[in-house]
Design a protein around this motif. Structure first.
Motif, PDB file in Angstrom:
ATOM      1  N   SER A  37       9.639  -6.906   8.344  1.00 45.28           N
ATOM      2  CA  SER A  37       8.612  -6.326   7.475  1.00 45.28           C
ATOM      3  C   SER A  37       8.172  -4.988   8.072  1.00 45.28           C
ATOM      4  O   SER A  37       7.810  -4.914   9.243  1.00 45.28           O
ATOM      5  CB  SER A  37       7.419  -7.281   7.376  1.00 45.28           C
ATOM      6  OG  SER A  37       6.242  -6.563   7.048  1.00 45.28           O
ATOM      7  N   ILE A  83      15.006  -7.750  -1.322  1.00 45.91           N
ATOM      8  CA  ILE A  83      13.716  -7.594  -0.647  1.00 45.91           C
ATOM      9  C   ILE A  83      12.599  -8.202  -1.496  1.00 45.91           C
ATOM     10  O   ILE A  83      11.725  -8.889  -0.985  1.00 45.91           O
ATOM     11  CB  ILE A  83      13.410  -6.101  -0.369  1.00 45.91           C
ATOM     12  CG1 ILE A  83      14.576  -5.417   0.339  1.00 45.91           C
ATOM     13  CG2 ILE A  83      12.108  -5.957   0.441  1.00 45.91           C
ATOM     14  CD1 ILE A  83      14.867  -5.887   1.738  1.00 45.91           C
ATOM     15  N   ASP A 122      13.237   0.724  -2.500  1.00 47.75           N
ATOM     16  CA  ASP A 122      12.492   1.804  -3.147  1.00 47.75           C
ATOM     17  C   ASP A 122      13.390   2.770  -3.922  1.00 47.75           C
ATOM     18  O   ASP A 122      12.888   3.679  -4.578  1.00 47.75           O
ATOM     19  CB  ASP A 122      11.669   2.593  -2.105  1.00 47.75           C
ATOM     20  CG  ASP A 122      10.437   1.832  -1.665  1.00 47.75           C
ATOM     21  OD1 ASP A 122      10.128   0.784  -2.262  1.00 47.75           O
ATOM     22  OD2 ASP A 122       9.770   2.283  -0.712  1.00 47.75           O
TER      23      ASP A 122
HETATM   24  C1  UD1 Z   1       7.049  -1.002   2.807  1.00 50.30           C
HETATM   25  C2  UD1 Z   1       6.971   0.259   1.978  1.00 50.30           C
HETATM   26  C3  UD1 Z   1       7.439  -0.015   0.555  1.00 50.30           C
HETATM   27  C4  UD1 Z   1       8.804  -0.685   0.561  1.00 50.30           C
HETATM   28  C5  UD1 Z   1       8.844  -1.884   1.485  1.00 50.30           C
HETATM   29  C6  UD1 Z   1      10.232  -2.470   1.662  1.00 50.30           C
HETATM   30  C7  UD1 Z   1       5.104   1.417   3.000  1.00 50.30           C
HETATM   31  C8  UD1 Z   1       3.719   1.917   2.869  1.00 50.30           C
HETATM   32  N1  UD1 Z   1       5.604   0.715   1.963  1.00 50.30           N
HETATM   33  O1  UD1 Z   1       6.151  -1.937   2.209  1.00 50.30           O
HETATM   34  O2  UD1 Z   1       7.490   1.223  -0.145  1.00 50.30           O
HETATM   35  O3  UD1 Z   1       9.120  -1.116  -0.752  1.00 50.30           O
HETATM   36  O4  UD1 Z   1       8.376  -1.506   2.794  1.00 50.30           O
HETATM   37  O5  UD1 Z   1      11.101  -1.514   2.141  1.00 50.30           O
HETATM   38  O6  UD1 Z   1       5.772   1.671   3.985  1.00 50.30           O
HETATM   39  N2  UD1 Z   1       6.579 -10.020   3.531  1.00 50.30           N
HETATM   40  C9  UD1 Z   1       6.038 -11.271   3.675  1.00 50.30           C
HETATM   41  N3  UD1 Z   1       4.853 -11.382   4.342  1.00 50.30           N
HETATM   42  C10 UD1 Z   1       4.194 -10.310   4.851  1.00 50.30           C
HETATM   43  C11 UD1 Z   1       4.761  -9.035   4.705  1.00 50.30           C
HETATM   44  C12 UD1 Z   1       5.973  -8.909   4.031  1.00 50.30           C
HETATM   45  O7  UD1 Z   1       6.593 -12.258   3.216  1.00 50.30           O
HETATM   46  O8  UD1 Z   1       3.131 -10.477   5.442  1.00 50.30           O
HETATM   47  C13 UD1 Z   1       7.871  -9.865   2.810  1.00 50.30           C
HETATM   48  C14 UD1 Z   1       7.704  -9.072   1.516  1.00 50.30           C
HETATM   49  O9  UD1 Z   1       7.277  -9.864   0.446  1.00 50.30           O
HETATM   50  C15 UD1 Z   1       9.094  -8.526   1.337  1.00 50.30           C
HETATM   51  C16 UD1 Z   1       9.571  -8.282   2.786  1.00 50.30           C
HETATM   52  O10 UD1 Z   1       8.730  -9.073   3.603  1.00 50.30           O
HETATM   53  O11 UD1 Z   1       9.930  -9.480   0.741  1.00 50.30           O
HETATM   54  C17 UD1 Z   1       9.524  -6.850   3.235  1.00 50.30           C
HETATM   55  O12 UD1 Z   1       8.258  -6.274   2.899  1.00 50.30           O
HETATM   56  P1  UD1 Z   1       7.590  -5.191   3.851  1.00 50.30           P
HETATM   57  O13 UD1 Z   1       8.644  -4.519   4.643  1.00 50.30           O
HETATM   58  O14 UD1 Z   1       6.466  -5.818   4.580  1.00 50.30           O
HETATM   59  O15 UD1 Z   1       6.968  -4.154   2.806  1.00 50.30           O
HETATM   60  P2  UD1 Z   1       5.714  -3.242   3.036  1.00 50.30           P
HETATM   61  O16 UD1 Z   1       5.567  -2.901   4.469  1.00 50.30           O
HETATM   62  O17 UD1 Z   1       4.561  -3.807   2.308  1.00 50.30           O
END
Ligand code: UD1
Length: 417
Positions: A162, A326, A304
């Motif tokens: 993440s 994702i 994205d």
């Molecule tokens: C960041 C980007 C966003 C991009 C995403 C994936 C920023 C500000 N935003 O979002 O534009 O679409 O990366 O490349 O940098 N997940 C969980 N639990 C959590 C956190 C994440 O299950 O607590 C999952 C999400 O649902 C998703 C995956 O992990 O399936 C990746 O998400 P994540 O990399 O965390 O996205 P963001 O950091 O929110």
């Protein structure tokens, strides 16, 4: 509210300069909460999300001044510990203040972000990371309440990489006592950008860019200046703009090494892509070949860019299968692309796109940031006018997109709705 009107059929030609990366600027702005002092951030994109984060820092007690493409931040008076709902609900990335506030003050109250236009986006990894570092975390009245004496280094393992949680963990661990190892860490360039900034503040971080980041906590960090890296998603979007219009565009100010997956896929569609004077020249194919795409964490194809690539595949020569690994349901752009004549079927996280010869302009609605970009791209090749309403989404993440496209020859304008 504004709408963007695109009249399709113009081949894009000329040069476009890429702005600083929103997704690098936001966590770096949050990181300024880790140390008192005056900071200057350069190459900052002028975007609504950046202003929202500026507002958040102000609410937390910082002095924030936005200049043309730089921001000065003074965190000397930052004492507040609460990130309020009113700001967090506007922008999910606000969650990245959790780690810095907690590490600095031993207590943080950050509103839960709530829903998103495209499916659930949980914050459990962020919470668990803080708990692993020794914080006691409760949920009260819609707020994450985290408390600790001083965070203690530990091993944090993410089930899936993440970006946001890796950033939060890295920032919090920088001021923790002892060593933290983040396993299965995200490897996006924005992680490296944040790690570099934290190092210039005095943090001791190694391994960023790999899936194992090691942070030796320090007692104090210091203010520093930074230049924000170019936006690889904006660069990718302009690459698709060149490709979809069969154009010839030189993209400057970008990091080509951050865009390898998108460059590779666009080449497969028949686009001619060459490095030129530090930039990238993209010549579009007359008719793009259909190419399958599966999104994946960096260095894979970015989620994205999924919507924009789908717009290109809508006018490609056969059938493309687009899988988003994702997010389970990031396909809000599909019904709108279909209004323009695209032939797309969606089954869970898979979109099957049957290319058509031409799209036809219609009124469509932007549902989120990247969906808006996809609709504008489709509008560039649709017959007649495409009216994309609710473009406030695009202002969150693309700096002056209509101006940049117009300079490349697109017939595009913004109007009040
Ligand atoms: C960041 C980007 C966003 C991009 C995403 C994936 C920023 C500000 N935003 O979002 O534009 O679409 O990366 O490349 O940098 N997940 C969980 N639990 C959590 C956190 C994440 O299950 O607590 C999952 C999400 O649902 C998703 C995956 O992990 O399936 C990746 O998400 P994540 O990399 O965390 O996205 P963001 O950091 O929110």
């Amino acid at each position: 509210m504004d709408k963007i009107i695109v009249e399709g059929g113009r081949r894009l030609e000329g040069e476009v300069r890429i702005s600083g990366a929103k997704n690098a600027a936001l966590p770096i702005m949050a990181a300024t909460l880790l140390a008192r002092g005056a900071y200057t951030l350069r190459n900052v994109p002028s975007l609504v999300d950046v202003r929202t984060m500026g507002e958040m820092l102000r609410v937390l007690g910082a002095g924030v001044e936005h200049h043309d493409h730089s921001i000065t931040i003074d965190t000397t008076g930052c004492e507040a510990r609460e990130a309020p709902y009113e700001l967090v609900k506007q922008m999910r990335a606000s969650i990245c203040v959790l780690g810095p506030i907690l590490a600095r003050h031993g207590v943080a109250r950050v509103s839960l972000p709530g829903g998103c236009a495209w499916g659930p986006r949980p914050v459990d990894f962020h919470i668990r990371a803080m708990e692993t570092l020794g914080a006691k975390v409760t949920l009260e009245h819609g707020y994450i309440v985290a408390e600790c004496e001083r965070l203690k280094g530990a091993t944090i393992h993410f089930d899936t990489p993440s970006v946001g949680a890796t950033e939060n963990a890295m920032m919090a661990a920088s001021l923790a006592e002892g060593t933290t190892t983040i396993e299965n860490a995200a490897r996006e360039p924005e992680i490296g950008a944040l790690a570099g900034f934290l190092r210039s503040m005095g943090a001791r971080i190694t391994g960023d860019g790999t899936d194992r980041i090691v942070i030796d906590g320090v007692d104090e960090l210091f203010a520093a200046d930074v230049e924000i890296i170019p936006d690889r998603i904006e660069a990718g979007t302009f690459m698709v703009a060149a490709a979809i219009t069969g154009g010839d565009v030189l993209i400057t100010g970008m990091r080509t090494d951050h865009c390898s997956a998108v460059i590779g896929k666009l080449k497969e569609t028949g686009a001619e892509i060459t490095e030129e004077g530090g930039g990238l020249r993209v010549k579009g194919p007359v008719w793009a070949r259909s190419v399958n795409v599966t999104t994946a964490p960096y260095p894979g194809f970015p989620t994205d860019m999924q919507a924009q690539f789908m717009a290109l595949m809508s006018v490609a020569d056969s059938t493309a299968v687009i899988t988003d690994t994702i997010y389970a349901d990031r396909f809000a752009h599909v019904p709108e692309l279909k209004r323009l004549g695209a032939r797309i079927r969606v089954d869970r996280n898979v979109g099957v796109v049957n290319g058509v010869k031409r799209l036809s302009g219609a009124r469509v609605m932007a549902t989120d940031l990247r969906a808006s970009a996809a609709l504008i791209l489709a509008g560039l090749v649709a017959e007649g006018e495409t009216h994309v309403s609710r473009v406030y989404h695009i202002d969150r993440g693309y700096e002056k997109i209509e101006k940049k496209l117009a300079e490349l020859g697109a017939r595009i304008r913004r109007e009040r709705e």
